[in-house]
Design a protein around this motif. Structure first.
Motif, PDB file in Angstrom:
ATOM      1  N   TYR A  96      -7.853  -4.631   2.894  1.00 28.98           N
ATOM      2  CA  TYR A  96      -8.773  -4.305   1.809  1.00 28.98           C
ATOM      3  C   TYR A  96      -8.479  -5.272   0.661  1.00 28.98           C
ATOM      4  O   TYR A  96      -7.447  -5.170   0.027  1.00 28.98           O
ATOM      5  N   ARG A 118      -4.753   7.492  -5.963  1.00 26.13           N
ATOM      6  CA  ARG A 118      -4.874   7.456  -4.502  1.00 26.13           C
ATOM      7  C   ARG A 118      -3.612   7.983  -3.840  1.00 26.13           C
ATOM      8  O   ARG A 118      -3.664   8.673  -2.827  1.00 26.13           O
ATOM      9  N   ASP A 175     -11.776  -3.459   5.518  1.00 24.39           N
ATOM     10  CA  ASP A 175     -12.144  -2.129   5.034  1.00 24.39           C
ATOM     11  C   ASP A 175     -13.007  -2.238   3.767  1.00 24.39           C
ATOM     12  O   ASP A 175     -12.591  -1.849   2.684  1.00 24.39           O
ATOM     13  N   LYS A 225       7.419   4.118  -6.845  1.00 26.92           N
ATOM     14  CA  LYS A 225       7.066   4.302  -5.430  1.00 26.92           C
ATOM     15  C   LYS A 225       8.264   4.807  -4.640  1.00 26.92           C
ATOM     16  O   LYS A 225       8.148   5.669  -3.783  1.00 26.92           O
ATOM     17  N   GLN A 257       4.377  -7.357   3.509  1.00 33.04           N
ATOM     18  CA  GLN A 257       5.482  -6.436   3.212  1.00 33.04           C
ATOM     19  C   GLN A 257       6.170  -6.026   4.518  1.00 33.04           C
ATOM     20  O   GLN A 257       7.323  -5.625   4.513  1.00 33.04           O
ATOM     21  N   ALA A 314      -1.371  -6.079   5.713  1.00 33.58           N
ATOM     22  CA  ALA A 314      -1.821  -7.472   5.688  1.00 33.58           C
ATOM     23  C   ALA A 314      -1.091  -8.290   4.628  1.00 33.58           C
ATOM     24  O   ALA A 314      -1.358  -9.472   4.474  1.00 33.58           O
ATOM     25  N   ASP A 315      -0.184  -7.675   3.886  1.00 33.98           N
ATOM     26  CA  ASP A 315       0.316  -8.321   2.674  1.00 33.98           C
ATOM     27  C   ASP A 315       1.726  -8.898   2.794  1.00 33.98           C
ATOM     28  O   ASP A 315       2.358  -9.196   1.787  1.00 33.98           O
ATOM     29  N   PRO A 356      -5.151  -3.617   8.927  1.00 35.03           N
ATOM     30  CA  PRO A 356      -6.186  -3.181   7.988  1.00 35.03           C
ATOM     31  C   PRO A 356      -6.126  -4.030   6.732  1.00 35.03           C
ATOM     32  O   PRO A 356      -5.043  -4.293   6.210  1.00 35.03           O
ATOM     33  N   SER A 416      -1.165  -3.789  -4.983  1.00 37.41           N
ATOM     34  CA  SER A 416      -1.202  -2.631  -4.091  1.00 37.41           C
ATOM     35  C   SER A 416      -2.542  -1.919  -4.241  1.00 37.41           C
ATOM     36  O   SER A 416      -3.075  -1.810  -5.342  1.00 37.41           O
ATOM     37  N   LYS A 417      -3.081  -1.454  -3.105  1.00 35.45           N
ATOM     38  CA  LYS A 417      -4.370  -0.777  -3.146  1.00 35.45           C
ATOM     39  C   LYS A 417      -4.191   0.721  -3.373  1.00 35.45           C
ATOM     40  O   LYS A 417      -5.155   1.461  -3.458  1.00 35.45           O
ATOM     41  N   ASN A 426     -15.578   0.764   1.840  1.00 38.29           N
ATOM     42  CA  ASN A 426     -14.158   1.080   1.875  1.00 38.29           C
ATOM     43  C   ASN A 426     -13.959   2.532   2.340  1.00 38.29           C
ATOM     44  O   ASN A 426     -14.375   3.475   1.667  1.00 38.29           O
ATOM     45  N   GLU A 486      -7.627  -8.575   0.788  1.00 35.78           N
ATOM     46  CA  GLU A 486      -6.366  -9.256   1.081  1.00 35.78           C
ATOM     47  C   GLU A 486      -6.559 -10.764   1.204  1.00 35.78           C
ATOM     48  O   GLU A 486      -5.780 -11.449   1.857  1.00 35.78           O
ATOM     49  N   ARG A 515       4.848  -8.116  -1.838  1.00 37.15           N
ATOM     50  CA  ARG A 515       3.493  -8.499  -1.474  1.00 37.15           C
ATOM     51  C   ARG A 515       3.316 -10.000  -1.689  1.00 37.15           C
ATOM     52  O   ARG A 515       3.751 -10.508  -2.713  1.00 37.15           O
TER      53      ARG A 515
END
Ligand code: UDP
Ligand code: MG
Length: 309
Positions: A11, A209, A40, A129, A95, A92-93, A9, A203-204, A68, A13, A198
């Motif tokens: 978004y 969120r 996305d 986080k 990580q 996709a990053d 996925p 970060s999205k 999105n 990226e 990343r």
């Protein structure tokens, strides 16, 4: 020969995908595979980057959503359309290191239907986080009906059988795959991994969120918060009953009846607060039902390049 689907996925990226695809190619050279990128609703040229990859490699497929729809819905789009004998979902990053996929495949070939991952604590992830994930995992196991739930990350391998189950039998509106994977059972194996930083971008998951995702996760898996409302109501009414007896005693048998303004105001505020809090909890579930009843689609596809069947 086994066929592997890698679902990614994306978004916004742009800048990560070409490098990621090259790294995946290196790891998966001997395998028959498809890379299914889910755009996305990106606004930064992510789709163009995916199209460049698709032009030069037949294994690259993509689905671009009309806006999105969020990470979990993007994952659903991938699971619904992937053709592999096993499906791997990853960020996709960078990580999620591509090398770990080899360990996943090994465990899958040993007979595990789900290979999920647990993040080691790492300096590559912000303190907030790490801390919130720790608290949340504890809270989730306490409040959900699966006490041993290990939420892991959205970096996992699932067998075709599990993918079909997720595709056909789980159409709840608020998807929370980490919880679902732990709920459905089957033979699963946990791999530990240390997330990388990343590669580019941010970060999205903003704090807002993350908060929404956390509430959705718990309320999709448990009605314990509603039971807590009942329990707290019961405890407070028991206190109120005894306090009422005390108040009757004071007014009938003593002459101190007017004093006690502070205790009255405090109990009004306290009870008012608790009532509002639990009205909020009830509203949260009601809202969930509202969305379930509407049965809106999880995502809408704007463009795609995937195999016909
Ligand atoms: N993502 C997505 N839609 C969204 C948010 C995120 O497809 O609305 C993708 C994102 O591009 C990434 C993955 O989901 O590949 C995880 O997101 P992110 O890396 O921002 O989360 P974090 O690793 O910071 O928890
Ligand atoms: Mg990430």
């Amino acid at each position: 020969m086994v066929f592997i689907s890698v679902i990614i996925p994306c978004y916004n990226e742009c800048g990560n995908l070409i490098a990621l695809k090259a790294a995946l190619d290196k790891v998966l050279t001997p395998y028959k595979k498809e890379y299914l990128f889910i755009d996305d609703g990106s606004t930064d040229g992510t789709l163009d980057e995916i199209k460049i990859l698709a032009e030069s490699d037949m294994n690259v497929k993509y689905i671009s959503l009309s806006r999105n729809f969020g990470h979990q819905n993007a994952l659903k789009a991938g699971i619904d359309h992937a053709k592999g004998d096993c499906l791997i979902t990853m960020d996709a990053d960078f990580q999620h290191q591509p090398e770990i996929i080899l360990e996943m495949l090994q465990k899958w070939q040993d007979g595990y239907e789900i290979v999920y991952t647990i993040k080691n604590s790492s300096k590559n992830i912000s303190c907030f986080k790490r801390f919130s994930a720790l608290v949340y995992n504890k809270l989730f196991s306490l409040l959900s009906d699966s006490p041993n739930a290990n939420l892991g990350a959205d970096f996992r391998l699932i067998d075709r059988k599990i993918a079909d189950i997720l595709k056909n039998d789980f159409n709840e509106f608020h998807l929370f795959y980490r919880g679902l994977i732990s709920w459905i059972g089957f033979n699963s194996y946990a791999l530990n991994y240390t997330p990388e930083r990343r590669l580019t971008g941010r970060s999205k998951y903003s704090y807002k969120r993350m908060g929404n995702f956390a509430v959705d996760g718990i309320t999709s898996f448990s009605i314990k918060p509603l039971r807590i409302a009942t329990l707290v109501g019961f405890i407070i009414s028991s206190f109120a009953f005894f306090y009422g007896l005390y108040a009757l005693y004071i007014s009938f048998f003593t002459d101190k009846a007017i004093t006690g303004w502070a205790s009255v105001i405090l109990s009004i505020l306290f009870i008012g607060g608790i009532q509002l809090l639990f009205l909020g909890v009830i509203g949260e579930y009601l809202g969930k039902m509202f969305f379930e009843v509407k049965k809106r689609p999880h995502y809408l596809i704007k463009q795609k390049k995937i195999d016909a069947h």
